[in-house]
Write a protein that holds these residues in place. Sequence first.
Motif, short mmCIF file in Angstrom:
data_model
loop_
_atom_site.label_atom_id
_atom_site.label_comp_id
_atom_site.label_asym_id
_atom_site.label_seq_id
_atom_site.Cartn_x
_atom_site.Cartn_y
_atom_site.Cartn_z
N GLY A 55 4.73 3.92 -6.23
CA GLY A 55 5.39 2.93 -7.10
C GLY A 55 4.41 1.94 -7.69
N VAL A 56 3.50 1.45 -6.86
CA VAL A 56 2.47 0.52 -7.35
C VAL A 56 1.58 1.22 -8.36
CG1 VAL A 56 0.40 -0.78 -6.68
CG2 VAL A 56 2.48 -0.98 -5.32
N PHE A 57 1.20 2.46 -8.06
CA PHE A 57 0.35 3.20 -8.99
C PHE A 57 1.05 3.41 -10.33
CE2 PHE A 57 -1.89 6.92 -10.72
CZ PHE A 57 -3.19 6.47 -10.62
N ASN A 58 2.36 3.72 -10.29
CA ASN A 58 3.13 3.87 -11.53
C ASN A 58 3.14 2.56 -12.32
OD1 ASN A 58 3.82 6.59 -11.29
ND2 ASN A 58 5.61 6.13 -10.04
N ALA A 59 3.27 1.44 -11.62
CA ALA A 59 3.26 0.13 -12.29
C ALA A 59 1.89 -0.11 -12.93
CB ALA A 59 3.60 -0.98 -11.30
N TRP A 60 0.83 0.26 -12.22
CA TRP A 60 -0.51 0.12 -12.79
C TRP A 60 -0.66 0.97 -14.05
CZ3 TRP A 60 -4.35 0.60 -8.06
CH2 TRP A 60 -4.25 -0.56 -7.28
N LEU A 61 -0.11 2.17 -14.03
CA LEU A 61 -0.21 3.04 -15.21
C LEU A 61 0.45 2.40 -16.43
CD1 LEU A 61 0.48 6.57 -13.69
CD2 LEU A 61 -1.69 5.70 -14.59
N LYS A 62 1.55 1.69 -16.20
CA LYS A 62 2.24 1.02 -17.31
C LYS A 62 1.47 -0.22 -17.77
CE LYS A 62 6.81 2.60 -16.00
NZ LYS A 62 8.11 2.26 -15.44
N LYS A 63 0.86 -0.93 -16.83
CA LYS A 63 0.21 -2.21 -17.14
C LYS A 63 -1.23 -2.06 -17.61
CE LYS A 63 -0.56 -6.77 -15.15
NZ LYS A 63 -0.35 -7.64 -13.99
N TYR A 64 -1.96 -1.11 -17.03
CA TYR A 64 -3.38 -0.98 -17.31
C TYR A 64 -3.68 0.35 -18.01
CZ TYR A 64 -3.58 -4.71 -13.84
OH TYR A 64 -3.38 -5.88 -13.16
N ASP A 65 -4.83 0.40 -18.61
CA ASP A 65 -5.26 1.60 -19.32
C ASP A 65 -6.08 2.48 -18.38
OD1 ASP A 65 -5.62 3.37 -21.41
OD2 ASP A 65 -7.39 2.33 -22.17
N ILE A 66 -5.39 3.10 -17.42
CA ILE A 66 -6.09 3.99 -16.48
C ILE A 66 -6.29 5.32 -17.18
CG2 ILE A 66 -5.94 5.19 -14.27
CD1 ILE A 66 -4.23 2.88 -13.24
N PRO A 67 -7.54 5.78 -17.28
CA PRO A 67 -7.79 7.05 -17.97
C PRO A 67 -7.02 8.21 -17.31
CG PRO A 67 -9.84 5.89 -17.55
CD PRO A 67 -8.77 5.16 -16.81
N THR A 68 -6.31 8.94 -18.13
CA THR A 68 -5.48 10.05 -17.65
C THR A 68 -5.80 11.29 -18.47
OG1 THR A 68 -3.72 8.46 -17.17
CG2 THR A 68 -3.10 10.78 -17.22
N ILE A 69 -5.94 12.40 -17.79
CA ILE A 69 -6.14 13.69 -18.45
C ILE A 69 -4.76 14.34 -18.51
CG2 ILE A 69 -7.23 15.95 -18.28
CD1 ILE A 69 -9.37 14.48 -16.48
N LYS A 70 -4.31 14.69 -19.72
CA LYS A 70 -3.01 15.34 -19.87
C LYS A 70 -3.21 16.68 -20.58
CE LYS A 70 0.11 11.48 -19.70
NZ LYS A 70 1.36 10.91 -20.14
N ILE A 71 -2.76 17.73 -19.91
CA ILE A 71 -2.84 19.08 -20.47
C ILE A 71 -1.47 19.72 -20.30
CG2 ILE A 71 -3.97 21.34 -20.37
CD1 ILE A 71 -6.36 19.88 -19.03
N GLU A 72 -0.83 19.99 -21.41
CA GLU A 72 0.48 20.63 -21.42
C GLU A 72 1.45 19.94 -20.46
OE1 GLU A 72 0.15 24.87 -20.96
OE2 GLU A 72 -1.25 25.02 -22.63
N GLY A 73 1.50 18.62 -20.51
CA GLY A 73 2.43 17.84 -19.71
C GLY A 73 1.99 17.58 -18.27
N VAL A 74 0.86 18.11 -17.88
CA VAL A 74 0.34 17.90 -16.52
C VAL A 74 -0.71 16.80 -16.57
CG1 VAL A 74 -0.88 18.96 -14.59
CG2 VAL A 74 0.77 20.31 -15.90
N SER A 75 -0.50 15.77 -15.75
CA SER A 75 -1.44 14.64 -15.71
C SER A 75 -2.37 14.76 -14.51
CB SER A 75 -0.68 13.32 -15.60
OG SER A 75 0.09 13.10 -16.75
N ARG A 76 -3.63 14.45 -14.75
CA ARG A 76 -4.62 14.41 -13.68
C ARG A 76 -5.49 13.17 -13.88
NH1 ARG A 76 -1.59 17.19 -11.65
NH2 ARG A 76 -1.83 19.30 -10.87
#
Length: 91
Positions: A55-76
């Motif tokens: 939950g905290v990590f999800n909140a961070w994703l909304k608040k901060y620009d955490i680099p995310t790799i997205k390939i065909e809907g899969v996030s890493r």
Amino acid sequence: MESLQVQLPNDLQEATKAMIGDALSEAIKDVQNKNSFPPYLNKGEASAYCGVSRGVFNAWLKKYDIPTIKIEGVSRFRRKALDEFMQQHEK
């Protein structure tokens, strides 16, 4: 220049050795734990890697620009990117 030598009582020497040994063991365990994660993490692994709930990590994703790799809907998340993110918020 003269050197100064200090002799600690035996019980204090042993307590100091034990503290240093414990600190070293914890540091080694932390490094081993961090290295046990794969280089690219899913969201659950990324939150565990950062030591926070999902939950905290999800909140961070909304608040901060955490680099995310997205390939065909899969996030890493790259471990190195998460380390850099955490270091940016270090005070």
